[in-house]
Motif scaffolding. Structure first.
Motif, PDB file in Angstrom:
ATOM      1  N   ASP A  12       0.828  -1.206   0.000  1.00  0.00           N
ATOM      2  CA  ASP A  12       0.000   0.000   0.000  1.00  0.00           C
ATOM      3  C   ASP A  12       0.865   1.260   0.000  1.00  0.00           C
ATOM      4  N   PRO A  13       0.360   2.347  -0.587  1.00  0.00           N
ATOM      5  CA  PRO A  13       1.106   3.610  -0.534  1.00  0.00           C
ATOM      6  C   PRO A  13       1.407   4.003   0.915  1.00  0.00           C
ATOM      7  N   ILE A  14       2.566   4.633   1.105  1.00  0.00           N
ATOM      8  CA  ILE A  14       3.014   5.044   2.435  1.00  0.00           C
ATOM      9  C   ILE A  14       2.704   6.527   2.598  1.00  0.00           C
ATOM     10  N   LEU A  15       2.051   6.866   3.704  1.00  0.00           N
ATOM     11  CA  LEU A  15       1.694   8.255   3.968  1.00  0.00           C
ATOM     12  C   LEU A  15       2.553   8.819   5.097  1.00  0.00           C
ATOM     13  N   LEU A  16       3.266   9.884   4.805  1.00  0.00           N
ATOM     14  CA  LEU A  16       4.095  10.532   5.811  1.00  0.00           C
ATOM     15  C   LEU A  16       3.250  10.981   7.000  1.00  0.00           C
ATOM     16  N   ALA A  17       2.058  11.486   6.751  1.00  0.00           N
ATOM     17  CA  ALA A  17       1.189  11.964   7.827  1.00  0.00           C
ATOM     18  C   ALA A  17       0.899  10.865   8.855  1.00  0.00           C
ATOM     19  N   ASP A  18       0.714   9.629   8.396  1.00  0.00           N
ATOM     20  CA  ASP A  18       0.473   8.515   9.320  1.00  0.00           C
ATOM     21  C   ASP A  18       1.676   8.278  10.220  1.00  0.00           C
ATOM     22  N   HIS A  19       2.859   8.425   9.669  1.00  0.00           N
ATOM     23  CA  HIS A  19       4.086   8.205  10.434  1.00  0.00           C
ATOM     24  C   HIS A  19       4.316   9.336  11.440  1.00  0.00           C
ATOM     25  N   LEU A  20       4.034  10.571  11.021  1.00  0.00           N
ATOM     26  CA  LEU A  20       4.156  11.697  11.940  1.00  0.00           C
ATOM     27  C   LEU A  20       3.161  11.576  13.091  1.00  0.00           C
ATOM     28  N   SER A  21       1.972  11.150  12.780  1.00  0.00           N
ATOM     29  CA  SER A  21       0.972  10.943  13.831  1.00  0.00           C
ATOM     30  C   SER A  21       1.414   9.862  14.810  1.00  0.00           C
ATOM     31  N   ALA A  22       2.025   8.815  14.298  1.00  0.00           N
ATOM     32  CA  ALA A  22       2.452   7.698  15.146  1.00  0.00           C
ATOM     33  C   ALA A  22       3.552   8.090  16.125  1.00  0.00           C
ATOM     34  N   ILE A  23       4.413   9.036  15.754  1.00  0.00           N
ATOM     35  CA  ILE A  23       5.533   9.401  16.641  1.00  0.00           C
ATOM     36  C   ILE A  23       5.205  10.589  17.536  1.00  0.00           C
TER      37      ILE A  23
END
Length: 142
Positions: A12-23
């Protein structure tokens, strides 16, 4: 603070926003990111690059978690990292890393460690497809 919030291999496409939210963490004073994208050229290519096809070993996600955990522990950081597999065209994100730490030096160091270790250790291979139909494989350390 050392923690791995995402360590994923996915088609699946990787979303930077999801990673920023996770950290996101109130103890962190610094966040760094790295996005590795498919580019239209490569020093090893004879001509323009059209796409990359990534293939991963079944244990690649476990290896990615190990890489992220090592960097998180060494730099007291929170890390979210993903690597795509499948066919990616020019402009697609192949790798996304987000790091949070108390200070910028630790955040930058952890992010750099993760991408360098991915290049050296992650069992993911890519097939580079050029516009003229030429294809070549690159593996660990490539």
């Amino acid at each position: 603070m050392a923690d791995v919030r995402i360590a994923r291999i996915s088609a699946d496409p990787i979303l930077l926003a999801d990673h920023l939210s996770a950290i996101d963490d109130r103890r962190a004073g610094a966040e760094t990111t790295f996005v590795g994208r498919v580019r239209d050229h490569d020093p090893d290519a004879a001509g323009p690059v059209e796409a990359l096809e990534y293939t991963a070993h079944p244990d690649a996600e476990k290896a990615l978690h190990t890489i992220a955990a090592r960097a998180a522990g060494a730099h007291d950081a929170i890390i979210a990292v993903s690597h795509r597999v499948g066919r990616l065209v020019v402009g697609d994100a192949a790798v996304v890393i987000a790091v949070a730490a108390a200070h910028r030096a630790e955040a930058f160091a952890a992010c750099r460690d993760v991408i360098e270790d991915i290049k050296r250790e992650l069992p993911v291979w890519k097939r580079q497809l050029e516009e003229d139909g030429t294809a070549g494989w690159k593996g660990l350390g490539g």
